[in-house]
Design a protein around this motif. Sequence first.
Motif, PDB file in Angstrom:
ATOM      1  N   ALA A   1       0.829  -1.214   0.000  1.00 43.77           N
ATOM      2  CA  ALA A   1       0.000   0.000   0.000  1.00 43.77           C
ATOM      3  C   ALA A   1       0.858   1.256   0.000  1.00 43.77           C
ATOM      4  CB  ALA A   1      -0.933  -0.018   1.199  1.00 43.77           C
ATOM      5  N   ASN A   2       1.930   1.253   0.794  1.00 38.98           N
ATOM      6  CA  ASN A   2       2.814   2.419   0.842  1.00 38.98           C
ATOM      7  C   ASN A   2       3.656   2.545  -0.431  1.00 38.98           C
ATOM      8  OD1 ASN A   2       1.985   3.175   3.407  1.00 38.98           O
ATOM      9  ND2 ASN A   2       3.500   1.874   4.413  1.00 38.98           N
ATOM     10  N   TYR A   3       4.120   1.423  -0.932  1.00 38.72           N
ATOM     11  CA  TYR A   3       5.053   1.413  -2.054  1.00 38.72           C
ATOM     12  C   TYR A   3       4.433   2.018  -3.312  1.00 38.72           C
ATOM     13  CZ  TYR A   3       8.375  -0.454  -5.504  1.00 38.72           C
ATOM     14  OH  TYR A   3       9.290  -0.590  -6.510  1.00 38.72           O
ATOM     15  N   GLU A   4       3.153   1.766  -3.508  1.00 38.47           N
ATOM     16  CA  GLU A   4       2.500   2.234  -4.732  1.00 38.47           C
ATOM     17  C   GLU A   4       2.487   3.754  -4.854  1.00 38.47           C
ATOM     18  OE1 GLU A   4      -1.284   0.338  -4.523  1.00 38.47           O
ATOM     19  OE2 GLU A   4      -0.559  -1.570  -5.336  1.00 38.47           O
ATOM     20  N   THR A   5       2.658   4.441  -3.740  1.00 41.84           N
ATOM     21  CA  THR A   5       2.657   5.910  -3.773  1.00 41.84           C
ATOM     22  C   THR A   5       4.025   6.498  -3.418  1.00 41.84           C
ATOM     23  OG1 THR A   5       1.905   5.986  -1.465  1.00 41.84           O
ATOM     24  CG2 THR A   5       0.205   5.992  -3.180  1.00 41.84           C
ATOM     25  N   THR A   6       5.042   5.659  -3.406  1.00 42.12           N
ATOM     26  CA  THR A   6       6.382   6.081  -3.002  1.00 42.12           C
ATOM     27  C   THR A   6       7.292   6.250  -4.209  1.00 42.12           C
ATOM     28  OG1 THR A   6       6.180   4.901  -0.890  1.00 42.12           O
ATOM     29  CG2 THR A   6       8.398   5.438  -1.623  1.00 42.12           C
ATOM     30  N   PRO A   7       8.076   7.321  -4.274  1.00 40.43           N
ATOM     31  CA  PRO A   7       9.046   7.470  -5.369  1.00 40.43           C
ATOM     32  C   PRO A   7      10.059   6.326  -5.351  1.00 40.43           C
ATOM     33  CG  PRO A   7       8.801   9.518  -4.145  1.00 40.43           C
ATOM     34  CD  PRO A   7       8.102   8.473  -3.353  1.00 40.43           C
ATOM     35  N   SER A   8      10.553   5.973  -6.512  1.00 39.17           N
ATOM     36  CA  SER A   8      11.572   4.929  -6.591  1.00 39.17           C
ATOM     37  C   SER A   8      12.899   5.442  -6.053  1.00 39.17           C
ATOM     38  CB  SER A   8      11.757   4.482  -8.045  1.00 39.17           C
ATOM     39  OG  SER A   8      12.321   5.537  -8.808  1.00 39.17           O
ATOM     40  N   LEU A   9      13.794   4.515  -5.695  1.00 38.57           N
ATOM     41  CA  LEU A   9      15.140   4.898  -5.279  1.00 38.57           C
ATOM     42  C   LEU A   9      15.865   5.603  -6.420  1.00 38.57           C
ATOM     43  CD1 LEU A   9      16.163   1.669  -3.310  1.00 38.57           C
ATOM     44  CD2 LEU A   9      15.309   3.835  -2.389  1.00 38.57           C
ATOM     45  N   ARG A  10      15.600   5.174  -7.612  1.00 32.87           N
ATOM     46  CA  ARG A  10      16.168   5.824  -8.788  1.00 32.87           C
ATOM     47  C   ARG A  10      15.774   7.295  -8.859  1.00 32.87           C
ATOM     48  NH1 ARG A  10      15.932   3.413 -14.792  1.00 32.87           N
ATOM     49  NH2 ARG A  10      16.527   5.275 -15.970  1.00 32.87           N
ATOM     50  N   GLN A  11      14.487   7.574  -8.657  1.00 36.12           N
ATOM     51  CA  GLN A  11      14.002   8.955  -8.705  1.00 36.12           C
ATOM     52  C   GLN A  11      14.608   9.792  -7.596  1.00 36.12           C
ATOM     53  OE1 GLN A  11       9.837   7.762  -8.484  1.00 36.12           O
ATOM     54  NE2 GLN A  11       9.440   8.735 -10.475  1.00 36.12           N
ATOM     55  N   LEU A  12      14.642   9.244  -6.393  1.00 34.72           N
ATOM     56  CA  LEU A  12      15.165   9.989  -5.252  1.00 34.72           C
ATOM     57  C   LEU A  12      16.651  10.298  -5.432  1.00 34.72           C
ATOM     58  CD1 LEU A  12      13.347   8.046  -2.407  1.00 34.72           C
ATOM     59  CD2 LEU A  12      12.868  10.391  -3.147  1.00 34.72           C
ATOM     60  N   ALA A  13      17.406   9.314  -5.929  1.00 37.06           N
ATOM     61  CA  ALA A  13      18.832   9.534  -6.158  1.00 37.06           C
ATOM     62  C   ALA A  13      19.054  10.575  -7.253  1.00 37.06           C
ATOM     63  CB  ALA A  13      19.509   8.217  -6.525  1.00 37.06           C
TER      64      ALA A  13
ATOM     65  N   MET B   1      22.560  11.849  -7.869  1.00 39.41           N
ATOM     66  CA  MET B   1      23.212  10.606  -7.493  1.00 39.41           C
ATOM     67  C   MET B   1      22.698   9.439  -8.333  1.00 39.41           C
ATOM     68  SD  MET B   1      23.121  10.897  -3.322  1.00 39.41           S
ATOM     69  CE  MET B   1      24.030  12.141  -2.433  1.00 39.41           C
ATOM     70  N   LEU B   2      23.291   8.269  -8.100  1.00 40.38           N
ATOM     71  CA  LEU B   2      22.864   7.045  -8.757  1.00 40.38           C
ATOM     72  C   LEU B   2      22.572   5.980  -7.707  1.00 40.38           C
ATOM     73  CD1 LEU B   2      25.585   6.809 -11.561  1.00 40.38           C
ATOM     74  CD2 LEU B   2      23.192   7.426 -11.905  1.00 40.38           C
ATOM     75  N   TYR B   3      21.480   5.245  -7.922  1.00 39.97           N
ATOM     76  CA  TYR B   3      21.235   4.030  -7.136  1.00 39.97           C
ATOM     77  C   TYR B   3      21.081   2.863  -8.105  1.00 39.97           C
ATOM     78  CZ  TYR B   3      19.156   0.119  -4.856  1.00 39.97           C
ATOM     79  OH  TYR B   3      18.935  -1.177  -4.428  1.00 39.97           O
ATOM     80  N   GLY B   4      21.653   1.721  -7.747  1.00 39.07           N
ATOM     81  CA  GLY B   4      21.507   0.557  -8.607  1.00 39.07           C
ATOM     82  C   GLY B   4      21.751  -0.733  -7.865  1.00 39.07           C
ATOM     83  N   ALA B   5      21.807  -1.823  -8.632  1.00 37.30           N
ATOM     84  CA  ALA B   5      21.941  -3.151  -8.042  1.00 37.30           C
ATOM     85  C   ALA B   5      22.706  -4.063  -8.981  1.00 37.30           C
ATOM     86  CB  ALA B   5      20.564  -3.740  -7.752  1.00 37.30           C
TER      87      ALA B   5
ATOM     88  N   SER C   1      15.494   5.110   1.057  1.00 38.40           N
ATOM     89  CA  SER C   1      14.766   6.259   0.509  1.00 38.40           C
ATOM     90  C   SER C   1      14.995   7.498   1.357  1.00 38.40           C
ATOM     91  CB  SER C   1      13.265   5.966   0.449  1.00 38.40           C
ATOM     92  OG  SER C   1      12.981   4.900  -0.414  1.00 38.40           O
ATOM     93  N   GLN C   2      14.876   7.341   2.667  1.00 38.68           N
ATOM     94  CA  GLN C   2      15.030   8.476   3.571  1.00 38.68           C
ATOM     95  C   GLN C   2      16.446   9.033   3.529  1.00 38.68           C
ATOM     96  OE1 GLN C   2      12.384   9.738   5.010  1.00 38.68           O
ATOM     97  NE2 GLN C   2      13.548  11.435   5.891  1.00 38.68           N
ATOM     98  N   ALA C   3      17.426   8.145   3.402  1.00 40.87           N
ATOM     99  CA  ALA C   3      18.820   8.602   3.322  1.00 40.87           C
ATOM    100  C   ALA C   3      19.030   9.463   2.075  1.00 40.87           C
ATOM    101  CB  ALA C   3      19.764   7.406   3.315  1.00 40.87           C
ATOM    102  N   PHE C   4      18.458   9.052   0.964  1.00 39.42           N
ATOM    103  CA  PHE C   4      18.567   9.868  -0.252  1.00 39.42           C
ATOM    104  C   PHE C   4      17.832  11.198  -0.086  1.00 39.42           C
ATOM    105  CE2 PHE C   4      19.654   5.942  -2.748  1.00 39.42           C
ATOM    106  CZ  PHE C   4      20.815   6.436  -3.315  1.00 39.42           C
ATOM    107  N   LYS C   5      16.660  11.163   0.541  1.00 42.59           N
ATOM    108  CA  LYS C   5      15.898  12.403   0.738  1.00 42.59           C
ATOM    109  C   LYS C   5      16.684  13.417   1.561  1.00 42.59           C
ATOM    110  CE  LYS C   5      11.302  10.232   0.567  1.00 42.59           C
ATOM    111  NZ  LYS C   5      10.117   9.840   1.378  1.00 42.59           N
ATOM    112  N   GLU C   6      17.399  12.931   2.571  1.00 45.71           N
ATOM    113  CA  GLU C   6      18.115  13.816   3.479  1.00 45.71           C
ATOM    114  C   GLU C   6      19.502  14.195   2.982  1.00 45.71           C
ATOM    115  OE1 GLU C   6      18.136  11.967   7.303  1.00 45.71           O
ATOM    116  OE2 GLU C   6      15.944  11.859   7.437  1.00 45.71           O
TER     117      GLU C   6
END
Length: 385
Positions: A40-52, A57-61, A372-377
Amino acid sequence: MSDRRKFLKRAGFTTLSTLLAMGFLHKDKREQDNTNAAIANYETTPSLRQLATTKGMLYGAAISSDALQKEPDYAKLLARECSIATPNGELKWSATEAKPGVFTFELADLIAKFCEQNNMRMHGHTLLWHTARPDWVPYPPTFKMLERHVKGVMGHYRNSKVLKSWDVANEVMANSPEETDNPYGLQRGFKPELLRDLFLLAASVDPTKKLCLNDFGIENGGWKSQQFLKTIEYLKNNGAKIDWAGFQSHLWFSKNYPFDEKGFSSVLKRLKDMEVEPVVTELDIVIDTPFPETIEELDKMVANSYKQFLDVCFDGGVKTVITWGITDRHTWLRYPEWMPQKYKENPEYQHYLRPLPFDKKLKPKPAFYSISQAFKEASDVRRRS
């Protein structure tokens, strides 16, 4: 036994009776409840890619070509969350040059194509590693072998639209003073001049790529960290192009010992002074003893550990974070050749292996929200650079 396997065997484990007393037999229902809430939360949450991306920045795997072909949900998750990817093993020597002078890139090219289709970068891993090399390749290889291999592999991707960086050398550092025979802390028998020549060779084949020295166990500022920094200084002082310092960051956190933030910060500062960019190349987090009493507590501890680590990273100039996989379904720690012995002997322990942002069902875990929070901050690196 490889250095990584020795490293992993340090963790201790509780008994089966303790697990039963903790109520892990009922974990499936709790996990399902957590999964439903996470969806439920994820569907409205920005991706790590977007936040980075918002912060420059870059996020990947790390990506498995096999799973990429067989699991559409896995591919969809990677495309949503990642702006950079590392092939698991598809670019290692045993995969690209199994026979002398005969090069194969089918699986690596598959990943490169996926990255191109999804506007992702690809990080090349790796031109040299003591593991995942054919039997005919000694360690260290001769320079003639390295020259043919590097020219063949890097040359194939010289004009790639997506491959922008290489782990030139992987895990060449010794783990203790007893395991080296040179002042730079390289593995016994590995001469610093050969490493210098390898980096010079890589730059001559393709000077447009970022070149990285990659290793594990270098986050705490201790002996191996200092030798790693000394080796980078040697390379720079001897004309080698080295752009990135790669931190594998296969980390263990525990209530019994703190993460050495001060030591890690000192390593990052030294790299800044040398004008070498720190990059987290293989991040995942495992909890060491004493174990939490529930899966929920375990996931929370993993999440908090991600946040603590990434806060130090971003304060210290890290702009690229790559987790070693994105889902617990494919964590390398579940593979028999890497799994700690007690996990093999006691399969019921394996639910402790929850080191990545998404669970086996590809649902977000608390670790995802902490990252996500780490990227936001994080500060916008485009403003501070």
